[in-house]
Design an enzyme around this catalytic site. Structure first.
Site, PDB file in Angstrom:
ATOM      1  N   ASP A 139      12.493  -1.136   9.975  1.00  0.00           N
ATOM      2  CA  ASP A 139      11.220  -0.865   9.306  1.00  0.00           C
ATOM      3  C   ASP A 139      10.402   0.087  10.173  1.00  0.00           C
ATOM      4  O   ASP A 139       9.963  -0.273  11.262  1.00  0.00           O
ATOM      5  CB  ASP A 139      10.466  -2.179   9.090  1.00  0.00           C
ATOM      6  CG  ASP A 139       9.266  -2.046   8.171  1.00  0.00           C
ATOM      7  OD1 ASP A 139       8.603  -0.986   8.205  1.00  0.00           O
ATOM      8  OD2 ASP A 139       8.975  -2.990   7.428  1.00  0.00           O
ATOM      9  N   SER A 156       4.345  -6.137   2.514  1.00  0.00           N
ATOM     10  CA  SER A 156       3.521  -5.258   3.337  1.00  0.00           C
ATOM     11  C   SER A 156       2.050  -5.684   3.295  1.00  0.00           C
ATOM     12  O   SER A 156       1.717  -6.808   3.679  1.00  0.00           O
ATOM     13  CB  SER A 156       3.709  -3.811   2.873  1.00  0.00           C
ATOM     14  OG  SER A 156       3.222  -2.903   3.819  1.00  0.00           O
ATOM     15  N   THR A 157       1.161  -4.846   2.784  1.00  0.00           N
ATOM     16  CA  THR A 157      -0.249  -5.219   2.650  1.00  0.00           C
ATOM     17  C   THR A 157      -0.384  -6.468   1.783  1.00  0.00           C
ATOM     18  O   THR A 157      -1.247  -7.322   2.028  1.00  0.00           O
ATOM     19  CB  THR A 157      -1.048  -4.059   2.039  1.00  0.00           C
ATOM     20  OG1 THR A 157      -0.972  -2.928   2.915  1.00  0.00           O
ATOM     21  CG2 THR A 157      -2.505  -4.428   1.822  1.00  0.00           C
ATOM     22  N   ALA A 202       8.436  -7.825   4.717  1.00  0.00           N
ATOM     23  CA  ALA A 202       7.979  -6.657   5.486  1.00  0.00           C
ATOM     24  C   ALA A 202       6.454  -6.655   5.575  1.00  0.00           C
ATOM     25  O   ALA A 202       5.801  -5.622   5.393  1.00  0.00           O
ATOM     26  CB  ALA A 202       8.485  -5.366   4.842  1.00  0.00           C
ATOM     27  N   TRP A 238       0.851  -1.191   0.000  1.00  0.00           N
ATOM     28  CA  TRP A 238       0.000   0.000   0.000  1.00  0.00           C
ATOM     29  C   TRP A 238       0.880   1.231   0.000  1.00  0.00           C
ATOM     30  O   TRP A 238       1.886   1.247   0.729  1.00  0.00           O
ATOM     31  CB  TRP A 238      -0.861  -0.046   1.263  1.00  0.00           C
ATOM     32  CG  TRP A 238      -1.783   1.095   1.501  1.00  0.00           C
ATOM     33  CD1 TRP A 238      -3.089   1.181   1.143  1.00  0.00           C
ATOM     34  CD2 TRP A 238      -1.498   2.313   2.199  1.00  0.00           C
ATOM     35  NE1 TRP A 238      -3.636   2.375   1.564  1.00  0.00           N
ATOM     36  CE2 TRP A 238      -2.671   3.089   2.215  1.00  0.00           C
ATOM     37  CE3 TRP A 238      -0.353   2.847   2.806  1.00  0.00           C
ATOM     38  CZ2 TRP A 238      -2.750   4.348   2.819  1.00  0.00           C
ATOM     39  CZ3 TRP A 238      -0.417   4.096   3.386  1.00  0.00           C
ATOM     40  CH2 TRP A 238      -1.608   4.830   3.391  1.00  0.00           C
ATOM     41  N   HIS A 248      11.434  -0.303   5.348  1.00  0.00           N
ATOM     42  CA  HIS A 248      10.239  -1.000   4.867  1.00  0.00           C
ATOM     43  C   HIS A 248      10.322  -1.267   3.365  1.00  0.00           C
ATOM     44  O   HIS A 248       9.998  -2.362   2.909  1.00  0.00           O
ATOM     45  CB  HIS A 248       8.998  -0.169   5.191  1.00  0.00           C
ATOM     46  CG  HIS A 248       7.714  -0.848   4.871  1.00  0.00           C
ATOM     47  ND1 HIS A 248       7.319  -2.032   5.465  1.00  0.00           N
ATOM     48  CD2 HIS A 248       6.711  -0.524   4.005  1.00  0.00           C
ATOM     49  CE1 HIS A 248       6.144  -2.403   4.996  1.00  0.00           C
ATOM     50  NE2 HIS A 248       5.754  -1.511   4.097  1.00  0.00           N
TER      51      HIS A 248
END
Length: 281
Positions: A224, A95-96, A120, A29, A253
């Site tokens: 991160d 991530s997302t 991450a 995201w 990140h």
């Protein structure tokens, strides 16, 4: 453009390069599939078929009003896999996108899956609660939503700095990388990006992670600032049986961009080990 239809008719953009064992990529995201270009190009050159899609409401995909949650994201990933009839897939999520991968396995199992990689990633859950006291307070995410609604362009410019660790002493983050982040983010729909904050911060993935039964690699930067490693990557590793862990001192990140060469080599080594083992079996 190459597209497929989600289960609710939403048109989703994807791209695929190369040939060989299949690797899918679910982006973070508020970006799009282009955020994976360094990995896609490298792996396609090294004998893999790589497939990456723009999450609904992001990039070149439809800005659907509904389905902007982890179930919707997982269903779109399932539609991609089913439409292209992919098997023995390694699911990679940043991530997302790591939440998307986790929810896909929790929702659809691993019948078509050879392995998983969480980079991450947001699981098992980010927001602070009585059962997750080390999490991030909901007020932080509320502030992000407020900033998005008021001036998303400036929010993205500000957010890119800690995303790539550009605020750290000695950081070597180009202006081009920061500008690229803004450009990709601005391509997303406000409604979709706004809704996604709840999806990535408040979704509980504990039960999804317990269903992982394929080789899994967890990669995470120890510096991160967006998805703190101690509450996410290290906790996910405890829930996934046999997970391999690679933690990078000082990395941010957005390590897939800032340290692509390092990430690519480790990712390729894992993929080769997975597919080599499957071939020998």
């Amino acid at each position: 453009m190459s597209t497929f239809k989600g289960k609710d008719g939403t048109t989703i953009y994807y791209k695929e390069w190369g040939s060989g064992p299949v690797v899918t990529f679910s982006h973070g995201w508020p970006l799009n599939a282009d955020a994976w270009d360094a990995q896609l190009h490298f792996l396609a050159q090294n004998g893999f078929r790589v497939v990456a899609h723009d999450r609904r409401g992001h990039g070149r995909s439809d800005q659907a009003w509904s389905g902007n949650d982890m179930n919707g994201y997982a269903d779109d990933l399932a539609s991609l896999i089913e439409t292209l009839d992919l098997d023995d897939v390694t699911l990679v999520g940043h991530s997302t996108g790591g939440g998307e991968v986790a929810r896909y396995i929790g929702r659809y199992g691993s019948k078509r899956v050879a392995a998983a990689v969480l980079i991450a990633a947001v699981p098992p859950i980010m927001v602070k609660s009585l059962t997750n006291l080390e999490g991030i307070p909901i007020e932080v995410f509320d502030s992000s939503r407020s900033s998005l609604a008021k001036d998303r362009s400036q929010f993205y410019k500000d957010f890119a700095v800690p995303f790539y660790g550009a605020n750290r002493p000695g950081a070597k983050v180009s202006q081009g990388l920061l500008d690229q982040f803004w450009l990709w983010s601005m391509q997303g729909g406000l409604k979709n990006i706004y809704d996604s904050v709840k999806a990535f911060s408040e979704t509980d993935f504990h039960e999804d992670l317990k269903k992982f039964d394929v080789p899994t690699l967890i990669m995470h930067g120890e510096d991160d600032q967006i998805v703190p490693i101690d509450n996410t990557g290290r906790q996910s590793a405890k829930l996934i049986k046999g997970a391999k862990e690679i933690y990078y001192p000082g990395l941010p990140h957005g390590l897939t961009a800032t340290h692509a060469d390092q990430v690519n080599v480790d990712l390729l080594q894992f993929l080769n080990s997975v597919h080599g083992a499957r071939f020998r079996a």
